[in-house]
Design a protein around this motif. Structure first.
Motif, mmCIF file in Angstrom:
data_model
loop_
_atom_site.group_PDB
_atom_site.id
_atom_site.type_symbol
_atom_site.label_atom_id
_atom_site.label_comp_id
_atom_site.label_asym_id
_atom_site.label_seq_id
_atom_site.Cartn_x
_atom_site.Cartn_y
_atom_site.Cartn_z
ATOM 1 N N VAL A 1 0.856 -1.369 0.021
ATOM 2 C CA VAL A 1 0.146 0.126 0.008
ATOM 3 C C VAL A 1 0.890 1.235 -0.213
ATOM 4 N N GLY A 2 1.857 1.189 0.937
ATOM 5 C CA GLY A 2 2.918 2.323 0.776
ATOM 6 C C GLY A 2 1.877 3.466 1.806
ATOM 7 N N ILE A 3 2.221 4.830 1.482
ATOM 8 C CA ILE A 3 1.639 5.909 2.052
ATOM 9 C C ILE A 3 0.131 6.152 1.581
ATOM 10 N N PRO A 4 -0.720 5.867 2.620
ATOM 11 C CA PRO A 4 -2.126 6.107 2.184
ATOM 12 C C PRO A 4 -2.421 7.497 1.931
ATOM 13 N N LYS A 5 -3.468 7.894 0.941
ATOM 14 C CA LYS A 5 -3.875 9.308 0.836
ATOM 15 C C LYS A 5 -4.462 9.826 2.506
ATOM 16 N N HIS A 6 -4.474 11.068 2.633
ATOM 17 C CA HIS A 6 -5.142 11.564 3.808
ATOM 18 C C HIS A 6 -6.349 11.087 4.233
ATOM 19 N N LYS A 7 -7.239 11.058 3.239
ATOM 20 C CA LYS A 7 -8.632 10.659 3.325
ATOM 21 C C LYS A 7 -8.796 9.227 3.727
ATOM 22 N N ASN A 8 -7.856 8.391 3.422
ATOM 23 C CA ASN A 8 -7.934 6.915 3.588
ATOM 24 C C ASN A 8 -7.086 6.422 4.582
ATOM 25 N N VAL A 9 -6.670 7.118 5.560
ATOM 26 C CA VAL A 9 -5.862 6.759 6.620
ATOM 27 C C VAL A 9 -6.765 6.196 7.658
ATOM 28 N N PRO A 10 -8.117 6.594 7.899
ATOM 29 C CA PRO A 10 -8.861 5.803 8.831
ATOM 30 C C PRO A 10 -9.023 4.338 8.531
ATOM 31 N N GLU A 11 -9.222 4.048 7.198
ATOM 32 C CA GLU A 11 -9.274 2.568 6.854
ATOM 33 C C GLU A 11 -8.086 1.741 6.768
ATOM 34 N N PHE A 12 -7.135 2.548 6.624
ATOM 35 C CA PHE A 12 -5.775 2.008 6.668
ATOM 36 C C PHE A 12 -5.337 1.710 8.177
ATOM 37 N N CYS A 13 -5.754 2.542 9.005
ATOM 38 C CA CYS A 13 -5.368 1.929 10.516
ATOM 39 C C CYS A 13 -6.441 1.056 11.107
ATOM 40 N N ASN B 1 -7.461 13.170 10.693
ATOM 41 C CA ASN B 1 -7.540 11.572 10.865
ATOM 42 C C ASN B 1 -6.670 11.053 12.036
ATOM 43 N N CYS B 2 -6.460 9.706 12.002
ATOM 44 C CA CYS B 2 -5.685 8.995 13.084
ATOM 45 C C CYS B 2 -4.220 9.674 13.234
ATOM 46 N N VAL B 3 -3.419 9.904 12.114
ATOM 47 C CA VAL B 3 -2.235 10.351 12.257
ATOM 48 C C VAL B 3 -2.197 11.902 12.849
ATOM 49 N N HIS C 1 -2.269 10.955 16.650
ATOM 50 C CA HIS C 1 -1.415 9.854 17.280
ATOM 51 C C HIS C 1 -0.049 9.781 16.566
ATOM 52 N N GLY C 2 0.100 10.537 15.639
ATOM 53 C CA GLY C 2 1.384 10.341 14.709
ATOM 54 C C GLY C 2 1.226 9.194 13.834
ATOM 55 N N SER C 3 2.406 8.971 12.891
ATOM 56 C CA SER C 3 2.552 7.984 12.009
ATOM 57 C C SER C 3 3.261 6.739 12.457
ATOM 58 N N HIS C 4 4.425 6.836 13.045
ATOM 59 C CA HIS C 4 5.478 5.551 13.295
ATOM 60 C C HIS C 4 5.760 5.681 14.682
ATOM 61 N N ASN C 5 6.008 6.825 15.228
ATOM 62 C CA ASN C 5 6.271 6.601 16.966
ATOM 63 C C ASN C 5 5.029 6.721 17.622
ATOM 64 N N ILE C 6 4.307 5.795 17.374
ATOM 65 C CA ILE C 6 2.924 5.856 18.024
ATOM 66 C C ILE C 6 3.004 4.993 19.315
ATOM 67 N N GLN C 7 2.443 6.151 20.315
ATOM 68 C CA GLN C 7 2.569 5.548 21.878
ATOM 69 C C GLN C 7 1.313 4.732 22.261
ATOM 70 N N LYS C 8 1.458 4.348 23.437
ATOM 71 C CA LYS C 8 0.199 3.798 24.016
ATOM 72 C C LYS C 8 -0.808 5.064 24.119
ATOM 73 N N ALA D 1 -4.077 11.942 27.964
ATOM 74 C CA ALA D 1 -3.143 13.335 28.093
ATOM 75 C C ALA D 1 -3.336 13.520 26.512
ATOM 76 N N ILE D 2 -3.497 12.622 25.480
ATOM 77 C CA ILE D 2 -3.553 13.032 24.082
ATOM 78 C C ILE D 2 -4.660 14.001 23.876
ATOM 79 N N ILE D 3 -5.799 14.065 24.848
ATOM 80 C CA ILE D 3 -6.528 15.288 24.584
ATOM 81 C C ILE D 3 -6.192 16.490 25.213
ATOM 82 N N ASN D 4 -5.633 17.363 24.749
ATOM 83 C CA ASN D 4 -5.029 18.510 25.270
ATOM 84 C C ASN D 4 -5.167 19.823 24.348
#
Length: 293
Positions: free
Chosen positions: A110-122, A150-152, A155-162, A166-169
Motif C-alpha cells: 500500500v505504501g503511504i495512504p492518502k489523507h482521506k484513506n488513513v482511517p481505513e488504513f489503521c 485523521n488518526c495520524v 497519534h502520529g504515524s510511526h512513533n505511535i505511543q500507548k 493526555a492526548i486530549i489537550n
C-alpha cells in the motif's frame, strides 16, 4: 520420652507437608502449573518482531534513500506497535523477505495512504475505533470534504505511543477548533480512566505475587479498548451516557480483585500461623531430645 520425641517428629512432618501444600495453592486457583507454563515456558525471551530478513528496514536504513525516510525505523522502534510486534508489512503490505517483491501490489503493498484513506488504513486492526470515528464529526468532515483530522493527526504515524487521556489537550485540539468540547469530554473520561489505571496496578501486584489474573486482564483490556473507542465519537452526551455502563463493568472487576487480595491475605496469615507453630514444635522437640539424653 522416646514416644514423645517420635510424636513430635510426626507432627513436624505433617506441618511441613501442610506448609508446602498451602504455599503451592496460594499461587492461585489456576494452579502453579498454569502459572509456570504461562510465565516461563511460553514467555518470549525478547521484545520486538523477529524476522530473519526485513528488506523494509534494510532499505530505510541505507544511504540510497532520502534522509527523512531513514528516520522511520528508529521512530518505529520507539513505538507501541514495535512493543506488540507490529511490523512494516503488517500496515503497509508487501513482502519483507523479498527485495524485488517488497513493494509489489500483488503482495498487497500500500505504501503511504492518502489523507482521506488513513482511517481505513489503521482501521484494518482498530475496527471499533474506526466505526466510532466514521460516525463522528471528524470522520464525516473527512469523508465529505476530504479535510479534517485523521488518526495520524492526533497519534502520529510511526512513533505511535500507548493511548493516553493526555492526548486530549489544548495544544493539539486548538489546531482545528476551540478546546471547550474536548475539555468537557476529557473531564467525563477522567474518573473512569483513573479507575482503570488503579485496577491495572492492582492486577499487576497480584501477578507479582503469582496470582492467576489472566481472565480479568482480558476483561479489563476489552473494557478499556471499548471505552477508548467511545471517545472517537467526539459526542459529549454519548460519552456521558455510556460512562455509567463502563463504571459498573469496572466495579465488577474491582470486587473480584478485592477477593483475590482477601484470599491472599488469609493464606499468608494462615501460613504465618503454621510457621509459628512449627517453630514452637521444633523448640519443644529439641528440648525433649535434650532431656532424653
Amino acid at each position: 520420652m522416646g514416644g514423645s520425641y517420635y510424636m513430635g517428629f510426626l507432627l513436624m512432618r505433617y506441618l511441613i507437608s501442610m506448609i508446602i501444600f498451602f504455599s503451592l495453592i496460594s499461587i492461585s486457583e489456576g494452579g502453579w502449573k498454569d502459572v509456570f507454563k504461562k510465565e516461563f515456558l511460553t514467555a518470549p525471551w525478547g521484545k520486538g518482531p523477529k524476522i530473519e530478513r526485513d528488506v523494509c528496514i534494510e532499505c530505510h536504513t541505507s544511504e540510497m534513500i532520502k534522509s527523512q525516510y531513514r528516520e522511520i525505523p528508529s521512530e518505529w522502534r520507539k513505538s507501541w506497535h514495535y512493543e506488540y510486534r507490529v511490523a512494516c508489512h503488517d500496515c503497509h503490505g508487501g513482502d519483507p523477505r523479498d527485495a524485488e517483491k517488497s513493494m509489489s501490489p500483488e503482495r498487497g503493498f500500500v505504501g503511504i495512504p492518502k489523507h482521506k484513506n488513513v482511517p481505513e488504513f489503521c482501521g484494518k486492526c482498530h475496527i471499533g475505533i474506526l466505526e466510532n470515528y466514521l460516525e463522528s464529526d471528524h470522520g464525516k468532515a473527512l469523508k465529505t470534504i476530504g479535510k479534517g483530522p485523521n488518526c495520524v493527526t492526533c497519534h502520529g504515524s510511526h512513533n505511535i505511543q500507548k493511548a493516553s487521556i493526555a492526548i486530549i489537550n489544548e495544544g493539539l485540539c486548538t489546531r482545528c477548533h476551540s478546546y471547550e468540547r474536548a475539555k468537557s469530554i476529557k473531564a467525563t473520561l477522567l474518573l473512569t480512566e483513573k479507575k482503570i489505571k488503579e485496577i491495572y496496578d492492582s492486577l499487576k501486584t497480584l501477578r507479582s505475587r503469582l496470582i492467576y489474573t489472566e481472565d480479568d486482564d482480558k476483561i479489563l483490556f476489552r473494557t478499556h479498548v471499548e471505552f477508548r473507542a467511545l471517545f472517537h465519537t467526539v459526542d459529549v452526551n454519548l460519552v456521558k451516557d455510556r460512562t455509567d455502563e463502563f463504571s459498573k463493568r469496572l466495579s465488577a472487576i474491582e470486587v473480584r480483585v478485592q477477593k483475590y487480595f482477601q484470599e491472599l491475605e488469609f493464606r499468608q496469615n494462615f501460613t504465618g500461623i503454621i510457621m509459628f507453630i512449627f517453630i514452637g514444635l521444633c523448640i519443644t522437640v529439641f528440648l525433649l531430645g535434650r532431656k532424653s539424653e
